[in-house]
Design a protein around this motif. Sequence first.
Motif, mmCIF file in Angstrom:
data_model
loop_
_atom_site.group_PDB
_atom_site.id
_atom_site.type_symbol
_atom_site.label_atom_id
_atom_site.label_comp_id
_atom_site.label_asym_id
_atom_site.label_seq_id
_atom_site.Cartn_x
_atom_site.Cartn_y
_atom_site.Cartn_z
ATOM 1 N N ASP A 190 0.827 -1.213 0.000
ATOM 2 C CA ASP A 190 0.000 0.000 0.000
ATOM 3 C C ASP A 190 0.855 1.253 0.000
ATOM 4 O OD1 ASP A 190 -2.312 -1.452 -0.038
ATOM 5 O OD2 ASP A 190 -2.688 -1.324 2.112
ATOM 6 N N ARG A 191 1.965 1.203 0.736
ATOM 7 C CA ARG A 191 2.868 2.355 0.769
ATOM 8 C C ARG A 191 3.429 2.641 -0.612
ATOM 9 N NH1 ARG A 191 7.916 3.445 0.451
ATOM 10 N NH2 ARG A 191 8.484 1.255 0.226
ATOM 11 N N ILE A 192 3.810 1.595 -1.319
ATOM 12 C CA ILE A 192 4.356 1.753 -2.666
ATOM 13 C C ILE A 192 3.298 2.329 -3.603
ATOM 14 C CG2 ILE A 192 5.225 0.507 -4.692
ATOM 15 C CD1 ILE A 192 6.556 -1.450 -2.701
ATOM 16 N N LEU A 193 2.078 1.811 -3.514
ATOM 17 C CA LEU A 193 1.001 2.296 -4.377
ATOM 18 C C LEU A 193 0.643 3.747 -4.069
ATOM 19 C CD1 LEU A 193 -1.316 -0.854 -4.441
ATOM 20 C CD2 LEU A 193 0.092 0.032 -6.308
ATOM 21 N N SER A 194 0.654 4.093 -2.784
ATOM 22 C CA SER A 194 0.358 5.474 -2.406
ATOM 23 C C SER A 194 1.414 6.427 -2.955
ATOM 24 C CB SER A 194 0.289 5.589 -0.881
ATOM 25 O OG SER A 194 0.071 6.923 -0.483
ATOM 26 N N LYS A 195 2.676 6.020 -2.860
ATOM 27 C CA LYS A 195 3.763 6.839 -3.406
ATOM 28 C C LYS A 195 3.624 6.959 -4.924
ATOM 29 C CE LYS A 195 7.920 5.131 -3.647
ATOM 30 N NZ LYS A 195 9.280 4.629 -3.272
ATOM 31 N N MET A 196 3.220 5.853 -5.564
ATOM 32 C CA MET A 196 3.046 5.876 -7.015
ATOM 33 C C MET A 196 1.953 6.866 -7.413
ATOM 34 S SD MET A 196 1.505 3.080 -9.651
ATOM 35 C CE MET A 196 -0.116 3.755 -9.268
ATOM 36 N N ARG A 197 0.830 6.865 -6.660
ATOM 37 C CA ARG A 197 -0.261 7.796 -6.986
ATOM 38 C C ARG A 197 0.211 9.241 -6.915
ATOM 39 N NH1 ARG A 197 -3.182 4.402 -3.327
ATOM 40 N NH2 ARG A 197 -4.490 2.896 -4.437
ATOM 41 N N ASP A 198 0.972 9.573 -5.859
ATOM 42 C CA ASP A 198 1.461 10.942 -5.703
ATOM 43 C C ASP A 198 2.394 11.330 -6.848
ATOM 44 O OD1 ASP A 198 0.028 11.247 -3.375
ATOM 45 O OD2 ASP A 198 1.703 10.754 -2.059
ATOM 46 N N LYS A 199 3.323 10.446 -7.169
ATOM 47 C CA LYS A 199 4.275 10.733 -8.235
ATOM 48 C C LYS A 199 3.586 10.781 -9.598
ATOM 49 C CE LYS A 199 8.346 8.782 -8.099
ATOM 50 N NZ LYS A 199 9.400 7.729 -8.018
ATOM 51 N N TYR A 200 2.609 9.907 -9.797
ATOM 52 C CA TYR A 200 1.867 9.878 -11.056
ATOM 53 C C TYR A 200 1.071 11.167 -11.231
ATOM 54 C CZ TYR A 200 -1.027 7.915 -14.819
ATOM 55 O OH TYR A 200 -1.646 7.678 -16.014
ATOM 56 N N ARG A 201 0.442 11.620 -10.132
ATOM 57 C CA ARG A 201 -0.348 12.858 -10.190
ATOM 58 C C ARG A 201 0.555 14.048 -10.522
ATOM 59 N NH1 ARG A 201 -2.209 12.516 -5.493
ATOM 60 N NH2 ARG A 201 -4.058 11.326 -6.031
ATOM 61 N N ARG A 202 1.733 14.088 -9.878
ATOM 62 C CA ARG A 202 2.661 15.191 -10.173
ATOM 63 C C ARG A 202 3.139 15.134 -11.618
ATOM 64 N NH1 ARG A 202 4.734 13.913 -4.994
ATOM 65 N NH2 ARG A 202 6.472 12.769 -5.933
ATOM 66 N N ALA A 203 3.412 13.935 -12.096
ATOM 67 C CA ALA A 203 3.925 13.787 -13.457
ATOM 68 C C ALA A 203 2.913 14.241 -14.502
ATOM 69 C CB ALA A 203 4.324 12.328 -13.716
ATOM 70 N N LEU A 204 1.634 13.946 -14.259
ATOM 71 C CA LEU A 204 0.627 14.248 -15.269
ATOM 72 C C LEU A 204 -0.068 15.583 -15.061
ATOM 73 C CD1 LEU A 204 1.032 11.271 -16.147
ATOM 74 C CD2 LEU A 204 -1.424 11.201 -16.586
ATOM 75 N N ARG A 205 -0.170 16.070 -13.810
ATOM 76 C CA ARG A 205 -1.032 17.213 -13.579
ATOM 77 C C ARG A 205 -0.314 18.463 -13.090
ATOM 78 N NH1 ARG A 205 -6.407 15.798 -10.391
ATOM 79 N NH2 ARG A 205 -6.808 17.897 -11.169
ATOM 80 N N GLN A 206 0.783 18.319 -12.369
ATOM 81 C CA GLN A 206 1.421 19.500 -11.790
ATOM 82 C C GLN A 206 2.017 20.382 -12.881
ATOM 83 O OE1 GLN A 206 4.983 19.112 -9.142
ATOM 84 N NE2 GLN A 206 3.655 20.079 -7.646
ATOM 85 N N GLY A 207 1.617 21.664 -12.880
ATOM 86 C CA GLY A 207 2.168 22.608 -13.838
ATOM 87 C C GLY A 207 1.547 22.548 -15.210
ATOM 88 N N VAL A 208 0.334 21.975 -15.318
ATOM 89 C CA VAL A 208 -0.315 21.871 -16.615
ATOM 90 C C VAL A 208 -1.784 22.251 -16.466
ATOM 91 C CG1 VAL A 208 -1.073 19.459 -16.403
ATOM 92 C CG2 VAL A 208 -0.521 20.386 -18.665
ATOM 93 N N LEU A 209 -2.412 22.653 -17.569
ATOM 94 C CA LEU A 209 -3.854 22.889 -17.555
ATOM 95 C C LEU A 209 -4.553 21.548 -17.450
ATOM 96 C CD1 LEU A 209 -4.334 25.553 -20.373
ATOM 97 C CD2 LEU A 209 -4.135 25.918 -17.924
ATOM 98 N N ASP A 210 -5.294 21.337 -16.372
ATOM 99 C CA ASP A 210 -5.895 20.026 -16.175
ATOM 100 C C ASP A 210 -7.389 20.103 -15.879
ATOM 101 O OD1 ASP A 210 -5.859 21.076 -13.648
ATOM 102 O OD2 ASP A 210 -4.684 19.465 -12.731
#
Length: 224
Positions: free
Chosen positions: A144-164
């Motif tokens: 679960d810890r790994i998946l939670s970290k993945m969600r955070d990193k995935y969200r930053r990769a796709l959404r941070q700093g972009v029009l979403d």
Amino acid sequence: MPGDLPRQQFVLDTSLFITEEIREDEESLEDAVLRLLDLVATARLELNISCYMPPSIHDELTTMLRDREVSEEVFERLDTWVVRKSPDRYGVTIPADIVYEFIDEMSGRVDRGLRVSEEALREVEQLDPDALAAEGNDYVTEADRILSKMRDKYRRALRQGVLDSREDFDLLILARELDAGVVTEDRGIVSWADEFGLRYVRGGRFPTLLEEYLRATGADGEAE
């Protein structure tokens, strides 16, 4: 006084009202928003500065403020001094190069998101299944810890700093239509305001900007 000054216009983002950057020491969210709206009102009456907000942003902001249980006074002042206007989505043109850049950026972000997912999968593969029986729920917790970290990193990769969101797009289209400055704390909107050739102000600086305008023109009542 208003008639003697060139008209200035700003389009306000939700983040302006929510950020802690507009709060003074130990000031509550409600008090900070009321103080901001008082500045907006004074700037409108004294300096011919108008503030706008797309309906989609207004709805988003209203929901967030109601969740924070602010008083009805906040909504009354918001509706009085911030003009709701739908952007002209059919009349405002966008250079093809901006669309090209957006597609290119999203393609790169999808690739980064895939790499994040692959890294998380490899981490999970390294976990020892026998640990599940030996250590109770520790194995599940680690996964679960790994998946939670993945969600955070995935969200930053796709959404941070972009029009979403449509709200972000409405904000930029309205600002382009009105030739207005954008007021936001959202880094994605700031980045694309540059692409659109728009003026922008960081949300945390906007109250100070209005105060300085009022002081410089003597409209704050302190100047000689």
